[in-house]
Design a protein around this motif. Structure first.
Motif, PDB file in Angstrom:
ATOM      1  N   UNK A  94     -15.235   8.673  -5.820  1.00  0.00           N
ATOM      2  CA  UNK A  94     -15.042   7.255  -6.132  1.00  0.00           C
ATOM      3  C   UNK A  94     -15.418   6.336  -4.974  1.00  0.00           C
ATOM      4  N   UNK A  95     -15.277   6.823  -3.753  1.00  0.00           N
ATOM      5  CA  UNK A  95     -15.522   6.016  -2.554  1.00  0.00           C
ATOM      6  C   UNK A  95     -14.672   4.731  -2.590  1.00  0.00           C
ATOM      7  N   UNK A  96     -13.346   4.872  -2.685  1.00  0.00           N
ATOM      8  CA  UNK A  96     -12.492   3.678  -2.790  1.00  0.00           C
ATOM      9  C   UNK A  96     -12.507   2.849  -1.512  1.00  0.00           C
ATOM     10  N   UNK A  97     -12.237   1.562  -1.683  1.00  0.00           N
ATOM     11  CA  UNK A  97     -12.091   0.667  -0.531  1.00  0.00           C
ATOM     12  C   UNK A  97     -10.785   0.951   0.198  1.00  0.00           C
ATOM     13  N   UNK A  98      -9.764   1.326  -0.574  1.00  0.00           N
ATOM     14  CA  UNK A  98      -8.432   1.649  -0.046  1.00  0.00           C
ATOM     15  C   UNK A  98      -7.857   2.804  -0.841  1.00  0.00           C
ATOM     16  N   UNK A  99      -6.966   3.538  -0.191  1.00  0.00           N
ATOM     17  CA  UNK A  99      -6.114   4.491  -0.896  1.00  0.00           C
ATOM     18  C   UNK A  99      -4.704   3.946  -0.791  1.00  0.00           C
ATOM     19  N   UNK A 100      -4.019   3.875  -1.908  1.00  0.00           N
ATOM     20  CA  UNK A 100      -2.642   3.362  -1.951  1.00  0.00           C
ATOM     21  C   UNK A 100      -1.717   4.553  -2.170  1.00  0.00           C
ATOM     22  N   UNK A 101      -0.937   4.898  -1.144  1.00  0.00           N
ATOM     23  CA  UNK A 101      -0.032   6.045  -1.196  1.00  0.00           C
ATOM     24  C   UNK A 101       1.360   5.594  -1.637  1.00  0.00           C
ATOM     25  N   UNK A 102       1.862   6.201  -2.709  1.00  0.00           N
ATOM     26  CA  UNK A 102       3.142   5.794  -3.304  1.00  0.00           C
ATOM     27  C   UNK A 102       4.212   6.867  -3.264  1.00  0.00           C
ATOM     28  N   UNK A 103       3.984   7.970  -2.602  1.00  0.00           N
ATOM     29  CA  UNK A 103       4.967   9.050  -2.614  1.00  0.00           C
ATOM     30  C   UNK A 103       5.654   9.231  -1.283  1.00  0.00           C
ATOM     31  N   UNK A 104       5.787  10.463  -0.897  1.00  0.00           N
ATOM     32  CA  UNK A 104       6.468  10.819   0.358  1.00  0.00           C
ATOM     33  C   UNK A 104       5.470  11.223   1.435  1.00  0.00           C
ATOM     34  N   UNK A 105       4.237  10.739   1.350  1.00  0.00           N
ATOM     35  CA  UNK A 105       3.189  11.122   2.281  1.00  0.00           C
ATOM     36  C   UNK A 105       3.530  10.668   3.704  1.00  0.00           C
ATOM     37  N   UNK A 106       3.185  11.527   4.657  1.00  0.00           N
ATOM     38  CA  UNK A 106       3.443  11.219   6.065  1.00  0.00           C
ATOM     39  C   UNK A 106       2.356  10.303   6.610  1.00  0.00           C
ATOM     40  N   UNK A 107       2.616   9.659   7.752  1.00  0.00           N
ATOM     41  CA  UNK A 107       1.587   8.821   8.372  1.00  0.00           C
ATOM     42  C   UNK A 107       0.299   9.605   8.661  1.00  0.00           C
ATOM     43  N   UNK A 108       0.418  10.811   9.175  1.00  0.00           N
ATOM     44  CA  UNK A 108      -0.761  11.618   9.482  1.00  0.00           C
ATOM     45  C   UNK A 108      -1.546  11.993   8.236  1.00  0.00           C
ATOM     46  N   UNK A 109      -0.835  12.314   7.168  1.00  0.00           N
ATOM     47  CA  UNK A 109      -1.515  12.652   5.913  1.00  0.00           C
ATOM     48  C   UNK A 109      -2.328  11.458   5.422  1.00  0.00           C
ATOM     49  N   UNK A 110      -1.721  10.275   5.421  1.00  0.00           N
ATOM     50  CA  UNK A 110      -2.392   9.075   4.919  1.00  0.00           C
ATOM     51  C   UNK A 110      -3.628   8.718   5.731  1.00  0.00           C
ATOM     52  N   UNK A 111      -3.580   8.948   7.025  1.00  0.00           N
ATOM     53  CA  UNK A 111      -4.647   8.499   7.919  1.00  0.00           C
ATOM     54  C   UNK A 111      -5.825   9.463   8.032  1.00  0.00           C
ATOM     55  N   UNK A 112      -5.700  10.667   7.495  1.00  0.00           N
ATOM     56  CA  UNK A 112      -6.705  11.707   7.753  1.00  0.00           C
ATOM     57  C   UNK A 112      -8.007  11.587   6.961  1.00  0.00           C
ATOM     58  N   UNK A 113      -8.108  10.653   6.028  1.00  0.00           N
ATOM     59  CA  UNK A 113      -9.252  10.641   5.116  1.00  0.00           C
ATOM     60  C   UNK A 113     -10.365   9.674   5.514  1.00  0.00           C
ATOM     61  N   UNK A 114     -10.167   8.912   6.573  1.00  0.00           N
ATOM     62  CA  UNK A 114     -11.197   7.995   7.020  1.00  0.00           C
ATOM     63  C   UNK A 114     -11.413   6.811   6.096  1.00  0.00           C
ATOM     64  N   UNK A 115     -10.398   6.502   5.291  1.00  0.00           N
ATOM     65  CA  UNK A 115     -10.449   5.381   4.351  1.00  0.00           C
ATOM     66  C   UNK A 115      -9.253   4.480   4.652  1.00  0.00           C
ATOM     67  N   UNK A 116      -9.447   3.165   4.698  1.00  0.00           N
ATOM     68  CA  UNK A 116      -8.290   2.287   4.887  1.00  0.00           C
ATOM     69  C   UNK A 116      -7.227   2.591   3.819  1.00  0.00           C
ATOM     70  N   UNK A 117      -5.955   2.495   4.232  1.00  0.00           N
ATOM     71  CA  UNK A 117      -4.920   2.816   3.258  1.00  0.00           C
ATOM     72  C   UNK A 117      -3.774   1.817   3.287  1.00  0.00           C
ATOM     73  N   UNK A 118      -3.094   1.774   2.145  1.00  0.00           N
ATOM     74  CA  UNK A 118      -1.873   0.995   1.972  1.00  0.00           C
ATOM     75  C   UNK A 118      -0.744   1.997   1.796  1.00  0.00           C
ATOM     76  N   UNK A 119       0.391   1.723   2.393  1.00  0.00           N
ATOM     77  CA  UNK A 119       1.541   2.622   2.245  1.00  0.00           C
ATOM     78  C   UNK A 119       2.638   1.885   1.507  1.00  0.00           C
ATOM     79  N   UNK A 120       2.994   2.398   0.333  1.00  0.00           N
ATOM     80  CA  UNK A 120       4.046   1.788  -0.474  1.00  0.00           C
ATOM     81  C   UNK A 120       5.417   2.159   0.080  1.00  0.00           C
TER      82      UNK A 120
END
Length: 158
Positions: free
Chosen positions: A20-46
């Protein structure tokens, strides 16, 4: 494009990023900071706000998720990761964090302008607030009204 995920595997997120090549990934679960940051895509943390008996320290969350483009604040509802149409007390948001948050939870065409005027968030998020009588189906008229209300609120702030 925002890819919304709840407790995904690394492989699931990698596939979303590749396909999909998203502009952002929006994480809504129990994901850790390191998990969210590892994909090289800007992210939002719910962050779920208003859980009974559990105060959320947003300053600590902002520090913990410092790599996030923004914190997305949504209402806490038992058994739901988001999209419930429930609001939370916006006054829980510290003044200095407001420009860096995405406000979610209970926003509708009739209240989004007030939310923007009071909180001045980086962005707003809507889901059930623009649905018609069928859950999950967005109503074009309500979506248009929501966008128009956001634009009016933005125009008055300039």
């Amino acid at each position: 494009t925002v890819a919304l995920v709840v407790d995904p595997t690394r492989e699931e997120v990698a596939r979303i990023v590749d396909e999909i090549h998203p502009s952002f990934i929006q994480f809504h679960g129990e994901e850790s900071p390191g998990f969210c940051a590892q994909f090289g895509v800007p992210f939002l943390r719910a962050i779920r706000m208003g859980e009974p008996g559990k105060a959320v320290d947003l300053l600590k969350c902002r520090h913990l998720f410092s790599a996030a483009s923004a914190l997305l604040l949504d209402a806490y509802v038992v058994g739901a990761a988001g999209g419930t149409g429930q609001a939370f007390d916006w006054q829980q948001i510290p003044m200095d964090l407001r420009p860096g948050i995405v406000l979610a939870g209970g926003l509708r065409p009739d209240n989004v302008a007030k939310a923007i005027e009071q909180i001045r968030p980086w962005a707003v998020d809507v889901s059930s607030g623009v649905e018609g009588s069928t859950k999950g189906i967005k109503e074009h008229t309500r979506l248009r009204e929501f966008i128009e209300a956001v634009r009016r609120a933005d125009d008055t702030s300039k």
